[in-house]
Design a protein around this motif. Structure first.
Motif, PDB file in Angstrom:
ATOM      1  N   SER A  13     -24.089  13.632 -11.959  1.00  0.00           N
ATOM      2  CA  SER A  13     -23.484  14.947 -12.176  1.00  0.00           C
ATOM      3  C   SER A  13     -24.428  16.082 -11.766  1.00  0.00           C
ATOM      4  O   SER A  13     -24.008  17.237 -11.651  1.00  0.00           O
ATOM      5  CB  SER A  13     -23.052  15.117 -13.635  1.00  0.00           C
ATOM      6  OG  SER A  13     -24.116  14.801 -14.494  1.00  0.00           O
ATOM      7  N   ASP A  15     -26.737  17.836 -13.197  1.00  0.00           N
ATOM      8  CA  ASP A  15     -26.929  19.015 -14.052  1.00  0.00           C
ATOM      9  C   ASP A  15     -28.412  19.263 -14.331  1.00  0.00           C
ATOM     10  O   ASP A  15     -28.777  20.271 -14.916  1.00  0.00           O
ATOM     11  CB  ASP A  15     -26.129  18.911 -15.355  1.00  0.00           C
ATOM     12  CG  ASP A  15     -26.343  17.591 -16.071  1.00  0.00           C
ATOM     13  OD1 ASP A  15     -27.097  16.750 -15.558  1.00  0.00           O
ATOM     14  OD2 ASP A  15     -25.747  17.386 -17.139  1.00  0.00           O
ATOM     15  N   THR A  39     -33.528  18.920 -20.896  1.00  0.00           N
ATOM     16  CA  THR A  39     -32.992  18.830 -19.544  1.00  0.00           C
ATOM     17  C   THR A  39     -33.519  20.025 -18.757  1.00  0.00           C
ATOM     18  O   THR A  39     -33.366  21.163 -19.187  1.00  0.00           O
ATOM     19  CB  THR A  39     -31.446  18.849 -19.541  1.00  0.00           C
ATOM     20  OG1 THR A  39     -30.982  17.727 -20.280  1.00  0.00           O
ATOM     21  CG2 THR A  39     -30.896  18.775 -18.125  1.00  0.00           C
ATOM     22  N   PRO A  41     -32.937  22.124 -15.626  1.00  0.00           N
ATOM     23  CA  PRO A  41     -31.915  22.316 -14.582  1.00  0.00           C
ATOM     24  C   PRO A  41     -32.551  22.354 -13.205  1.00  0.00           C
ATOM     25  O   PRO A  41     -33.674  22.848 -13.048  1.00  0.00           O
ATOM     26  CB  PRO A  41     -31.283  23.673 -14.930  1.00  0.00           C
ATOM     27  CG  PRO A  41     -31.751  24.003 -16.310  1.00  0.00           C
ATOM     28  CD  PRO A  41     -33.050  23.294 -16.510  1.00  0.00           C
ATOM     29  N   GLU A  47     -30.830  21.059  -5.938  1.00  0.00           N
ATOM     30  CA  GLU A  47     -29.526  20.466  -6.293  1.00  0.00           C
ATOM     31  C   GLU A  47     -28.711  20.163  -5.034  1.00  0.00           C
ATOM     32  O   GLU A  47     -28.124  19.080  -4.893  1.00  0.00           O
ATOM     33  CB  GLU A  47     -28.741  21.410  -7.208  1.00  0.00           C
ATOM     34  CG  GLU A  47     -27.420  20.827  -7.685  1.00  0.00           C
ATOM     35  CD  GLU A  47     -26.510  21.859  -8.320  1.00  0.00           C
ATOM     36  OE1 GLU A  47     -25.283  21.697  -8.200  1.00  0.00           O
ATOM     37  OE2 GLU A  47     -27.016  22.830  -8.917  1.00  0.00           O
ATOM     38  N   ASN A 183     -17.300  12.674 -14.693  1.00  0.00           N
ATOM     39  CA  ASN A 183     -17.761  14.014 -14.300  1.00  0.00           C
ATOM     40  C   ASN A 183     -18.000  14.159 -12.802  1.00  0.00           C
ATOM     41  O   ASN A 183     -17.979  15.271 -12.277  1.00  0.00           O
ATOM     42  CB  ASN A 183     -19.030  14.378 -15.076  1.00  0.00           C
ATOM     43  CG  ASN A 183     -18.738  14.579 -16.552  1.00  0.00           C
ATOM     44  OD1 ASN A 183     -17.620  14.922 -16.913  1.00  0.00           O
ATOM     45  ND2 ASN A 183     -19.718  14.339 -17.399  1.00  0.00           N
ATOM     46  N   ASN A 187     -16.259  17.562 -12.314  1.00  0.00           N
ATOM     47  CA  ASN A 187     -17.174  18.665 -11.971  1.00  0.00           C
ATOM     48  C   ASN A 187     -16.938  19.166 -10.554  1.00  0.00           C
ATOM     49  O   ASN A 187     -17.066  20.362 -10.276  1.00  0.00           O
ATOM     50  CB  ASN A 187     -18.629  18.230 -12.139  1.00  0.00           C
ATOM     51  CG  ASN A 187     -19.005  18.016 -13.600  1.00  0.00           C
ATOM     52  OD1 ASN A 187     -18.191  18.194 -14.491  1.00  0.00           O
ATOM     53  ND2 ASN A 187     -20.220  17.604 -13.842  1.00  0.00           N
ATOM     54  N   ASN A 196     -19.555  24.878 -13.252  1.00  0.00           N
ATOM     55  CA  ASN A 196     -20.262  23.607 -13.062  1.00  0.00           C
ATOM     56  C   ASN A 196     -19.550  22.467 -13.769  1.00  0.00           C
ATOM     57  O   ASN A 196     -19.691  21.304 -13.385  1.00  0.00           O
ATOM     58  CB  ASN A 196     -21.706  23.698 -13.573  1.00  0.00           C
ATOM     59  CG  ASN A 196     -22.525  24.653 -12.724  1.00  0.00           C
ATOM     60  OD1 ASN A 196     -22.357  24.706 -11.510  1.00  0.00           O
ATOM     61  ND2 ASN A 196     -23.412  25.410 -13.355  1.00  0.00           N
ATOM     62  N   PHE A 197     -18.818  22.800 -14.836  1.00  0.00           N
ATOM     63  CA  PHE A 197     -18.068  21.777 -15.576  1.00  0.00           C
ATOM     64  C   PHE A 197     -16.926  22.451 -16.319  1.00  0.00           C
ATOM     65  O   PHE A 197     -16.917  23.676 -16.490  1.00  0.00           O
ATOM     66  CB  PHE A 197     -18.978  21.007 -16.548  1.00  0.00           C
ATOM     67  CG  PHE A 197     -19.638  21.870 -17.597  1.00  0.00           C
ATOM     68  CD1 PHE A 197     -19.068  22.033 -18.851  1.00  0.00           C
ATOM     69  CD2 PHE A 197     -20.846  22.516 -17.325  1.00  0.00           C
ATOM     70  CE1 PHE A 197     -19.667  22.832 -19.806  1.00  0.00           C
ATOM     71  CE2 PHE A 197     -21.458  23.326 -18.282  1.00  0.00           C
ATOM     72  CZ  PHE A 197     -20.855  23.480 -19.527  1.00  0.00           C
ATOM     73  N   GLY A 281     -22.621  13.613 -21.139  1.00  0.00           N
ATOM     74  CA  GLY A 281     -22.050  14.963 -21.126  1.00  0.00           C
ATOM     75  C   GLY A 281     -20.558  15.015 -21.362  1.00  0.00           C
ATOM     76  O   GLY A 281     -20.040  15.986 -21.921  1.00  0.00           O
TER      77      GLY A 281
END
Length: 347
Positions: A13, A15, A39, A41, A47, A183, A187, A196-197, A281
């Motif tokens: 995903s 994230d 987490t 990012p 990304e 996701n 997503n 993003n979600f 998530g």
């Protein structure tokens, strides 16, 4: 025996990087305590690089493999200086999956563990999947060893991440397999709304289920296959996204959420599961959870935040501990490989 390990996990995903420092103690059974977890990012540029890594040339991919390894090392170093843990025995890194084609005997998780070691000066264990694939396994799912030794009080453990996967015991054997994409599809769809979600599944809740699409999704051959089996982004690109023609995005979200719920509840009901621990998530997608609850009598257990978000990183830390001790950390009953084994390259 007490060991402190950091687990690193980057999911499909995208994230961010999950980092989990945990203390593991073995008496008669294994116990754990999560000491710190967060987490980090990904910056937009990284990304995008990871998201598009499947399309890179061999040369570009090798460059990213090295670059991402140094990124992991630097990020862990920052985590360590922030939390100042008393002791760390090892770092276990899953890496980021680019290719996963076990039927062709290869899987690739980038993020060179040697670069992590150079940055941190700590022992690193990485590349947990390749050995299993070479031994005829799916190289996935790997977390069942943690479910077996750390979370055995539940009938099953379900992770709702990029994909949904389940681990459960049948005839005294721990089996595990991917159920459906989650996701990685949802997503991607909500990006059309610059999100993003889909928070709480609110957009999906507004949509209408497209019965024709639902039937097509449920008819995909993967769902009729017996375990062990696993999914990758390639499968979604070939089998799922081409079905999304001329349908409103909210209706796609509603339909795919219904599809996920049907596939998951079918497994629960077939195996007469009393209770299932939910993590990942997707556990925060209230609409999806409601949909699953409406289709099964299985009790859905939603744990504390640290377990929801960091169970996979925790288990990779644990897999590193087992590898350090030369103990089995991959179950053939889950992956389909020729026998149980201890996997991971030590840097």
């Amino acid at each position: 025996m007490i060991l402190h390990a950091i687990g690193l996990m980057s999911g499909t995903s995208l994230d961010g990087l999950d980092i989990c420092l945990a203390r593991f103690e073995k008496k008669e059974t294994w116990n754990f305590e999560i000491l710190n977890a967060e987490t980090v990012p990904y910056e937009k540029n990284l990304e995008e690089q990871l998201r598009n890594s499947i399309y890179l040339s061999a040369e570009e991919l090798m460059e990213l493999h090295s670059e991402y390894g140094f990124y992991l090392g630097k990020t862990v170093k920052n985590f360590i200086s922030k939390h100042q843990p008393e002791k760390i025995d090892l770092i276990a890194s899953h890496g980021h999956t680019v290719f996963h084609q076990p039927q062709k005997k290869f899987t690739l998780q980038i993020g060179d563990g040697r670069a992590i070691k150079l940055e941190t000066g700590l022992p690193v264990i990485y590349d947990f999947r390749t050995q299993d694939v070479l031994m005829g396994g799916n190289g996935a799912p790997l977390v069942p060893i943690g479910d077996e030794l750390l979370f055995s009080e539940y009938d099953a453990c379900l992770n709702l991440g990029g994909f949904s996967n389940i681990s459960l015991k049948i005839d005294q054997q721990r089996i595990a397999f991917d159920i459906a994409p989650v996701n990685i599809i949802l997503n991607k769809l909500v990006q059309k709304f610059n999100k993003n979600f889909d928070e709480n599944g609110d957009l999906a809740r507004m949509g209408t289920i497209n019965e024709a699409l639902l039937l097509e999704l449920n008819s995909l051959p993967f769902y009729q296959q017996s375990h062990p089996k696993s999914l990758g982004i390639e499968w979604c690109n070939e089998n799922v996204f081409p079905l999304f023609k001329d349908i409103e995005t909210v209706d796609l979200l509603a339909t795919f959420t219904e599809h996920i719920a049907q596939q998951i509840s079918k497994i629960f009901n077939k195996n007469k599961l009393k209770n299932v621990l939910f993590t990942g998530g997707g556990t925060y997608n209230q609409y999806l959870i409601e949909k699953i609850r409406s289709k099964t009598d299985t009790e859905i257990i939603i744990p504390e935040k640290d377990i929801i978000e960091y169970k996979e990183a925790l288990i990779f830390a644990f897999m590193g501990v087992l590898r350090l001790n030369k103990e089995i950390n991959v179950l053939a009953s889950a992956t389909g490989s020729s026998h149980d084994h201890s996997s991971g390259i030590m840097a």
